[in-house]
Design an enzyme around this catalytic site. Structure first.
Site, short mmCIF file in Angstrom:
data_model
loop_
_atom_site.label_atom_id
_atom_site.label_comp_id
_atom_site.label_asym_id
_atom_site.label_seq_id
_atom_site.Cartn_x
_atom_site.Cartn_y
_atom_site.Cartn_z
N TYR A 39 -14.69 4.34 8.08
CA TYR A 39 -13.23 4.27 8.27
C TYR A 39 -12.86 4.91 9.62
O TYR A 39 -12.11 4.33 10.42
CB TYR A 39 -12.56 5.01 7.11
CG TYR A 39 -11.07 5.16 7.20
CD1 TYR A 39 -10.22 4.06 7.14
CD2 TYR A 39 -10.49 6.43 7.32
CE1 TYR A 39 -8.84 4.22 7.21
CE2 TYR A 39 -9.11 6.60 7.38
CZ TYR A 39 -8.29 5.49 7.32
OH TYR A 39 -6.94 5.65 7.38
N GLY A 92 0.83 -1.22 0.00
CA GLY A 92 0.00 0.00 0.00
C GLY A 92 0.86 1.26 0.00
O GLY A 92 2.09 1.19 -0.06
N LYS A 146 -11.31 3.24 12.99
CA LYS A 146 -10.04 3.70 13.57
C LYS A 146 -10.24 4.09 15.04
O LYS A 146 -9.38 3.81 15.88
CB LYS A 146 -9.47 4.88 12.77
CG LYS A 146 -8.92 4.48 11.40
CD LYS A 146 -7.71 3.56 11.52
CE LYS A 146 -7.14 3.14 10.19
NZ LYS A 146 -6.11 2.10 10.27
N1 SER Z 1 -5.82 9.57 4.09
C1 SER Z 1 -6.96 9.00 4.73
C2 SER Z 1 -8.16 9.12 3.91
O1 SER Z 1 -8.31 10.14 3.27
C3 SER Z 1 -7.20 9.65 6.06
O2 SER Z 1 -6.35 9.11 6.99
O3 SER Z 1 -8.95 8.23 3.92
#
Ligand code: SER
Length: 345
Positions: free
Chosen positions: A171, A40, A175
């Site tokens: 997301y 990644g 987290k």
């Molecule tokens: N870069 C990530 C996103 O935009 C945020 O941590 O999903």
């Protein structure tokens, strides 16, 4: 105990102001590092630094895609699905792995397209790793968190380490829950897990990966290709961002810090720079005067609006000496110089 020595050529390794490395370079315990999701955006750069620090033979890069193997000619590579608990367990046991960097995750924008899958992957895989660390008494675990843990009710300017969160993306929810699990495993089972709340990460060695902040990766590709850039955020949408070398430095500094100096076991606020699409456009235009941009905000604007503008990372500075090196213009110069050697335009 087995010991190893590593070269000091990586300037990041010896920079830690706590000085934990200075006296012990000859006597570092032999570590075996497993990286989950190594191909990644973060993994592809962090894995190289880890191989540099520990030696390529001590580092096992893993990814879901077998085709990623060609990127890892400097260390070992195995195909691994982060959701395959048994395969993960066997690999860690057979290889006497001592540290895991668990980087596999579905990011914010992709997560909104399939929330249940994002929750399932992000949470289950973390719990597998934490359980494994507890059962096999692994030395250290690294797991990235994000500014996505913050939400619309969070203070937007200089967002403190401790404040209201209430994330509204799956997301961010995963987290935030993950941070609580990390602290739980540290407190209840003594698992030495460490974490950073990354801002939007910007690097030139990989393509955008489905994040809301990834417009700031894509914009350099379009500028160098001589194309007009269509931005999915508004011109004035400020977000906290960080250039990849700073993110790698922060990660290594945190992981190399003494156990006692790591006071926060949920995840540390981390700050590099903050800018808007208009500002990054202007920074690029200084070097490519004909570059053009248009703004067509889409569903990702609401995600960006729910996140902070800037982050207070004073805990990271105080506990393990964090300080970023790059601002927006320094990053632009470096990316415009180096990106063409990675991608054809
Ligand atoms: N870069 C990530 C996103 O935009 C945020 O941590 O999903």
């Amino acid at each position: 105990m087995i010991f190893t020595t590593f070269a000091l050529a990586n300037p990041n390794i010896n920079k830690n102001p706590q000085g934990h490395f200075g006296a012990f370079l000859e006597d570092l315990p032999m570590e075996k590092i497993l990286i989950i999701g190594a191909a990644g955006q973060l993994g592809s750069e962090l894995t190289r630094s880890l191989a540099y620090q520990f030696g390529g033979e001590q580092v096992i890069a893993t990814d879901l895609r077998d085709s990623a193997r060609f990127e890892f000619d400097y260390c070992r590579f195995e195909v691994l699905d982060a959701m395959n608990k048994e395969a993960l367990h066997d690999l860690v046991k057979e290889e006497n792995v001592t540290q895991i960097y668990h980087l596999a995750a579905v990011l914010s924008a992709t997560g909104e397209r399939n929330p249940k899958f994002a929750w399932h992957l992000n949470m289950e895989s973390l719990l597998f790793v934490l359980e494994l660390a507890k059962e096999l008494k692994l030395d250290k675990i690294y797991w990235p968190s994000s500014i996505a843990v913050f939400g619309p009710n969070t203070p937007k300017i200089n967002t403190p380490q401790y404040c209201v969160k209430e994330p509204n993306t799956v997301y961010g929810i995963s987290k935030q829950a993950g941070e609580r699990w990390c602290e739980y495993y540290f407190q209840k089972y003594n698992v030495d897990v460490r974490s950073l709340r990354y801002p939007g990460l910007i690097g030139y060695k990989s393509l955008p990966g489905g994040g809301t902040t990834d417009y700031a990766v894509d914009i350099y590709h379009k500028a160098l290709a001589g194309e007009k850039f269509t931005c999915f955020l508004r011109a004035d949408s400020y977000l906290p961002m960080m250039y990849m070398p700073d993110a790698i430095k922060a990660t290594l500094d945190l992981m190399n810090a003494t156990r006692e100096s790591v006071k926060i076991r949920s995840s540390y606020n981390l700050s590099g720079m903050s800018f808007s699409p208009k500002e990054i456009f202007e920074s690029i235009k200084k070097h490519i005067p004909g570059f053009e941009i248009e703004f067509k905000p889409d569903f990702r604007q609401a995600i960006a609006d729910s996140w902070p503008n800037s982050i207070d990372d004073s805990c990271a500075s105080k506990d393990w000496g964090w300080k970023p090196d790059y601002d927006l213009d320094a990053m632009t110069v470096d990316i415009l110089k180096n990106l063409p050697s990675y991608f054809k335009f």
